[in-house]
Scaffold this active site. Structure first.
Site, PDB file in Angstrom:
ATOM      1  CG  ASP A 188      -1.866   1.158   1.241  1.00  0.00           C
ATOM      2  OD1 ASP A 188      -1.436   2.301   0.959  1.00  0.00           O
ATOM      3  OD2 ASP A 188      -3.054   0.936   1.493  1.00  0.00           O
ATOM      4  CG  HIS A 189       0.918   4.608  -2.907  1.00  0.00           C
ATOM      5  ND1 HIS A 189      -0.336   4.292  -3.333  1.00  0.00           N
ATOM      6  CD2 HIS A 189       0.943   5.958  -2.815  1.00  0.00           C
ATOM      7  CE1 HIS A 189      -1.038   5.398  -3.490  1.00  0.00           C
ATOM      8  NE2 HIS A 189      -0.291   6.439  -3.190  1.00  0.00           N
ATOM      9  CG  HIS A 251      -4.578   4.533  -0.224  1.00  0.00           C
ATOM     10  ND1 HIS A 251      -3.607   3.566  -0.293  1.00  0.00           N
ATOM     11  CD2 HIS A 251      -4.867   4.842  -1.519  1.00  0.00           C
ATOM     12  CE1 HIS A 251      -3.327   3.309  -1.563  1.00  0.00           C
ATOM     13  NE2 HIS A 251      -4.077   4.070  -2.322  1.00  0.00           N
TER      14      HIS A 251
HETATM   15  C1  BG6 Z   1      -4.354   5.163  -5.710  1.00  0.00           C
HETATM   16  C2  BG6 Z   1      -5.766   5.283  -6.200  1.00  0.00           C
HETATM   17  O1  BG6 Z   1      -4.196   3.955  -4.997  1.00  0.00           O
HETATM   18  O2  BG6 Z   1      -4.064   6.256  -4.850  1.00  0.00           O
HETATM   19  C3  BG6 Z   1      -5.932   6.590  -6.947  1.00  0.00           C
HETATM   20  O3  BG6 Z   1      -6.071   4.193  -7.064  1.00  0.00           O
HETATM   21  C4  BG6 Z   1      -5.521   7.756  -6.082  1.00  0.00           C
HETATM   22  O4  BG6 Z   1      -7.275   6.760  -7.391  1.00  0.00           O
HETATM   23  C5  BG6 Z   1      -4.137   7.524  -5.478  1.00  0.00           C
HETATM   24  O5  BG6 Z   1      -5.494   8.922  -6.894  1.00  0.00           O
HETATM   25  C6  BG6 Z   1      -3.838   8.590  -4.438  1.00  0.00           C
HETATM   26  O6  BG6 Z   1      -2.499   8.501  -4.045  1.00  0.00           O
HETATM   27  P1  BG6 Z   1      -1.729   9.777  -3.493  1.00  0.00           P
HETATM   28  O7  BG6 Z   1      -0.397   9.238  -3.068  1.00  0.00           O
HETATM   29  O8  BG6 Z   1      -1.655  10.756  -4.613  1.00  0.00           O
HETATM   30  O9  BG6 Z   1      -2.548  10.305  -2.358  1.00  0.00           O
END
Ligand code: BG6
Length: 502
Positions: A188-189, A251
């Site tokens: 999960d990034h 997230h």
């Molecule tokens: C991704 C989603 O996992 O996370 C996207 O699929 C979203 O829809 C993105 O835009 C948001 O990531 P960050 O790091 O820009 O908050």
């Protein structure tokens, strides 16, 4: 989470990317590998094997990855580092619907690894659509490529991990037939973000927050992930997914679990992941009626975010014309445990909104005694501790202070800590720590099966309630706004309001 002061070199290994021609590989995985190479954090004996279905040559693949790197690198590209990285890249063709191609992949890997002396350690990165996760894993298992005989074999699985509780359970069960839990790295990034990792440090490396981190002092918590961009070219994925599934069980729940978990006994993967799983499974399961009442879902129409035109969600390429998929979701959750009983957690996330903001705002209770009631002060401003990831990484504390002058006047002020003011770090993609941790075998930042399932279990009543309601209850909002007005009512009912975002 790697300790910056004792960064060890990972073991020699092969990094095998499935979906190597895709967007994720070009935008994030390769720039992250480049940053690791620049920081001398890749193994000395290393190879990258790009698996594609289209018979690309290694030269063609390197060319395409190089173009991607130039476009997406987070820092100026040093040609000698790029050369060192791309020298290790080989393209191999394999398709899970053609078992012979996986036998050939295994033989090719064996030969490459003998040449590169990587010792048989393999990291398989599934940068593919979710429908390919199981077919690829089954072929890797059938060909013996997941068997750990004196070397390690790890599999990185991207989100979305399932589309609901039942499918996540099935995917876990099927993967666990093919390999052990310790081999699976569910990525999960959000856990690669510095501020997110810092939540544990803020809470547990300081003596002053934890004593007030509970229902006696905290009124409620707001978790916001607002984005300015619309759905863009991801219509097909997004229309089948929606804001809730795309963002909440993964997230937003990462943020929630770090902020709400009990202190782990040790800073190790087992202890930390157990506490995270525990708090997620303590989220109160709502009935469908409660879920309906405690949520708002919206969809954006045509309009503008700043100067950027946003087309009506329903007119987006690959989106059904009568789609009821939400592009905005707001939820009220409660956690049934001793620490959080009676403290609501309000979550909101959406696309095409007026600001890009990711934050956790912890709202403290009012001072218990209205000592200033006989002065000119009528309302004290609210005390918030805000952990912010976007647009700036940092922590803010809002508190009341006396305005200088002969009379008692009180105003709310802010104390701000910004990462960039204190630390000089090269910008990163957020994937570096995660990939590095995977190579050194530290899975503290990766999700365990139980947490993934606990996350889906908490959102399942909302999925069910919204499916039943269809178009009924879907609120339309303007791009550039803060989302549907009903989201304000969700908090107003409890005598609360969302923190104003700027
Ligand atoms: C991704 C989603 O996992 O996370 C996207 O699929 C979203 O829809 C993105 O835009 C948001 O990531 P960050 O790091 O820009 O908050």
């Amino acid at each position: 989470m790697a300790d910056a002061h004792v960064q060890k070199k990972p073991d020699p290994c092969s990094f095998v990317i499935f979906g190597v021609t895709g967007d994720l590989t070009h935008r994030l995985v390769i720039p992250a590998l480049y940053n690791l190479a620049a920081g001398h954090l890749l193994p000395d004996k290393f190879c990258v094997v790009g698996v594609a279905r289209n018979g690309m040559s290694s030269d063609e693949l390197i060319d395409s990855l190089m173009k991607g790197l130039r476009q997406y690198a987070t820092r100026p590209v040093d040609e000698s580092v790029a050369k060192r990285l791309f020298e290790c890249v080989t393209a191999v063709e394999a398709d899970p619907s053609d078992p012979a191609s996986f036998d050939a992949l295994r033989d090719r890997l064996d030969r490459l690894e003998a040449k590169r002396e990587t010792g048989g350690n393999r990291l398989f990165y599934l940068a593919t659509p979710p429908s390919a996760f199981l077919p690829i894993s089954r072929e890797l298992s059938r060909t013996g490529m997941l068997a750990e005989n004196g070397s390690w074999r790890r599999l990185v699985v991207e989100k979305p991990f399932g589309t609901d509780l039942a499918s996540a359970k099935t995917l876990n069960a099927e993967l666990l037939k093919l390999m052990d839990e310790h081999q699976i790295y569910r990525i999960d990034h959000y856990l690669g973000k510095e501020t997110v990792q810092n939540i544990l440090v803020l809470r547990f490396a300081n003596g002053m927050f934890e004593p007030i981190w509970n229902r006696n002092h905290i009124d409620h918590i707001q978790i916001t992930v607002d984005e300015k961009l619309g759905v863009g070219h991801r219509g097909s994925f997004y229309d089948a997914t929606g804001a809730l599934r795309d963002m909440v069980p993964n997230h937003l729940f990462q943020l929630l679990s770090l902020v709400a978990m009990e202190p782990p006994a040790r800073f190790d993967a087992h202890a930390v992941r157990s506490e995270k799983g525990e708090v997620l499974s303590s989220i109160q399961t709502q009935t469908e009626e409660e879920a309906q009442k405690n949520s708002v879902r919206g969809q954006y129409r045509a309009g503008k975010v700043g100067d950027t035109e946003i087309e009506d969600y329903r007119k987006t390429e690959d989106v059904k014309s009568g789609s009821t998929t939400e592009t905005y979701a707001a939820l009220k959750l409660t956690i049934d445990n001793w620490r959080w009983a009676g403290v609501p957690f309000y979550l909101r996330t959406g696309k095409a909104l007026g600001v890009k903001r990711t934050e956790i705002a912890i709202k403290f209770k009012q001072a218990p005694f209205a000592m200033f009631r006989d002065t000119s002060v009528d309302r004290l401003s609210q005390n918030y501790l805000v952990i912010s990831t976007e647009p700036t990484e940092g922590i803010e504390l809002q508190f009341n202070t006396k305005v200088p002058g002969p009379t008692i006047n009180i105003d709310g002020v802010e104390m701000k800590f910004r990462y960039k003011d204190y630390f000089r770090t090269a910008p990163s993609t957020g994937y570096e720590t995660l990939i590095y941790d995977c190579m050194i075998g530290d899975n503290i930042l990766f999700q365990r099966a139980d947490s993934v399932e606990a996350g889906w279990a908490a959102v399942q009543p909302f999925i069910n309630a919204w499916k039943k309601a269809g178009a009924r209850g879907l609120k339309i909002y303007d791009p550039g706004s803060e989302g549907p007005e009903e989201a304000d009512e969700l908090l107003a009912r409890d005598g609360r309001s969302w923190r104003k975002l700027t």
